[in-house]
Scaffold this active site. Structure first.
Site, PDB file in Angstrom:
ATOM      1  N   LYS A  85       0.839  -1.203   0.000  1.00 52.01           N
ATOM      2  CA  LYS A  85       0.000   0.000   0.000  1.00 52.01           C
ATOM      3  C   LYS A  85       0.877   1.258   0.000  1.00 52.01           C
ATOM      4  O   LYS A  85       0.595   2.232  -0.692  1.00 52.01           O
ATOM      5  CB  LYS A  85      -0.962  -0.025   1.206  1.00 52.01           C
ATOM      6  CG  LYS A  85      -2.060  -1.085   1.031  1.00 52.01           C
ATOM      7  CD  LYS A  85      -2.909  -1.327   2.269  1.00 52.01           C
ATOM      8  CE  LYS A  85      -3.856  -2.506   2.007  1.00 52.01           C
ATOM      9  NZ  LYS A  85      -4.742  -2.828   3.141  1.00 52.01           N
ATOM     10  N   GLN A  95      -4.941  -1.700   9.233  1.00 51.50           N
ATOM     11  CA  GLN A  95      -4.825  -3.024   8.625  1.00 51.50           C
ATOM     12  C   GLN A  95      -5.444  -4.086   9.532  1.00 51.50           C
ATOM     13  O   GLN A  95      -5.152  -4.149  10.722  1.00 51.50           O
ATOM     14  CB  GLN A  95      -3.343  -3.343   8.347  1.00 51.50           C
ATOM     15  CG  GLN A  95      -3.119  -4.609   7.550  1.00 51.50           C
ATOM     16  CD  GLN A  95      -3.670  -4.557   6.137  1.00 51.50           C
ATOM     17  OE1 GLN A  95      -3.686  -3.499   5.494  1.00 51.50           O
ATOM     18  NE2 GLN A  95      -4.125  -5.677   5.622  1.00 51.50           N
ATOM     19  N   ASP A 100     -11.218   2.539   3.451  1.00 53.22           N
ATOM     20  CA  ASP A 100     -11.557   1.124   3.269  1.00 53.22           C
ATOM     21  C   ASP A 100     -13.069   0.929   3.070  1.00 53.22           C
ATOM     22  O   ASP A 100     -13.506  -0.140   2.660  1.00 53.22           O
ATOM     23  CB  ASP A 100     -11.151   0.314   4.511  1.00 53.22           C
ATOM     24  CG  ASP A 100      -9.759  -0.289   4.419  1.00 53.22           C
ATOM     25  OD1 ASP A 100      -9.372  -0.690   3.307  1.00 53.22           O
ATOM     26  OD2 ASP A 100      -9.075  -0.349   5.453  1.00 53.22           O
TER      27      ASP A 100
HETATM   28  N1  GUN Z   1      -7.153  -7.024   5.699  1.00 54.93           N
HETATM   29  C1  GUN Z   1      -7.474  -7.758   4.617  1.00 54.93           C
HETATM   30  N2  GUN Z   1      -7.946  -6.991   3.649  1.00 54.93           N
HETATM   31  C2  GUN Z   1      -7.940  -5.737   4.110  1.00 54.93           C
HETATM   32  C3  GUN Z   1      -8.328  -4.480   3.560  1.00 54.93           C
HETATM   33  O1  GUN Z   1      -8.796  -4.363   2.420  1.00 54.93           O
HETATM   34  N3  GUN Z   1      -8.156  -3.410   4.359  1.00 54.93           N
HETATM   35  C4  GUN Z   1      -7.671  -3.505   5.622  1.00 54.93           C
HETATM   36  N4  GUN Z   1      -7.578  -2.394   6.331  1.00 54.93           N
HETATM   37  N5  GUN Z   1      -7.311  -4.639   6.164  1.00 54.93           N
HETATM   38  C5  GUN Z   1      -7.461  -5.747   5.404  1.00 54.93           C
END
Ligand code: GUN
Length: 281
Positions: free
Chosen positions: A48, A92, A115
């Site tokens: 990211k 996350q 998200d």
């Molecule tokens: N864990 C697995 N997929 C995601 C996601 O798309 N965003 C976040 N914040 N955590 C995750």
């Protein structure tokens, strides 16, 4: 059979975002919170941050120790909610077990919830009137569009009903007038339901779950799974070698949905900046 190149589609999306940010001279920041030492989460967070660089978005990492308390985490989120340099906040998941994931998600300002996990944003997705796209489902839609496949009127089957993927995925397919079935662990005769699908999206989390007998000839198969097989190799839910010859289009793992999720996160971060500029005026 065609393999959908998620890296290529995602590169094009990120390039469009970068060009837009540079054209408009926007100063955009994304805060990325990671708690503990989950190795998969570390890889996702690094990816990211790399995408932020490509898009000319500043990333601010908050790597917190495993024993961070709920109060400490909520305090950080409060600070980031109030920070003018931070346009998007991402925590996350999964969080260590002693932390209340739901409370953390709800603490993030809906205007910075890139998200789209916050109940306010989930509700907006449900009614089809939303600013932030759910990243993984939106990435899947982009991949389907990249094949030229029309969703309207098609039989769409989603395997998995998580809040992050399965449920919002069903909504996006429905918004494009697909006939959507959501399958899960209690579904009777799963193979028979899946065989109806013109578009099959698997978000189960089990290597080798989708086998050739579950796939209609000519189907578009999208694999959201991120698993390790017995050799420790990254793989999806779909038995690729067996299923691919039956498909019109199929996504690989890695290099399919994963890069698209991140591209959609960048798109949401740009959107967040624009919403916040509007909000100030
Ligand atoms: N864990 C697995 N997929 C995601 C996601 O798309 N965003 C976040 N914040 N955590 C995750």
């Amino acid at each position: 059979m065609n393999i959908i190149d998620g890296k290529q589609v995602s590169a094009a999306v990120k390039e469009r975002i970068r060009a837009e940010i540079e054209r408009d001279g926007l100063d955009i920041g994304l805060a990325v919170i990671i708690v503990g030492n989950d190795p998969a989460s570390r890889v996702y967070v690094n990816n990211k941050k790399k995408a932020c660089e490509v898009c000319s978005i500043k990333s601010y990492e908050y790597a917190l120790p495993e024993d961070t308390t709920q109060e400490q985490l909520l305090e950080l989120i409060d600070t980031l909610n109030a920070s003018p340099n931070v346009n998007g906040i991402l925590c996350q998941l999964p969080l260590p077990k002693h932390l209340d994931e739901k409370a953390v998600i709800e603490a993030i300002s809906p205007l910075k919830d890139v998200d789209a996990f916050n109940a306010v944003n989930v509700g907006r997705i449900m009614i089809g009137d939303y600013a932030f796209l759910p990243c993984t489902p939106a990435g899947v839609m982009e991949l389907i569009h990249s094949t030229g496949t029309e969703v309207s009127g098609k039989e769409c089957v989603v395997i998995g009903r998580s809040n992050i993927v399965g449920k919002p995925m069903a909504m996006l397919l429905l918004h494009e007038n697909g006939t959507v079935t959501v399958c899960h662990s209690r579904t009777k005769d799963l193979a028979e339901v899946c065989r109806r699908a013109d578009i099959l999206v698997s978000a189960v989390g089990k290597a080798g779950f989708v086998t050739a007998d579950m796939v209609k000839d000519g189907a578009v198969v999208i694999d959201v799974g991120m698993n390790r097989n017995a050799d420790g190799k990254l793989c999806g839910d779909v038995d690729f070698d067996e299923v691919a010859p039956k498909c019109s289009y199929i996504t690989p793992v890695p290099g399919g949905v994963g890069p698209m999720t991140i591209a959609m996160l960048m798109q949401n971060t740009l959107k967040a900046k624009r919403l916040q500029i509007q909000d100030e005026q």
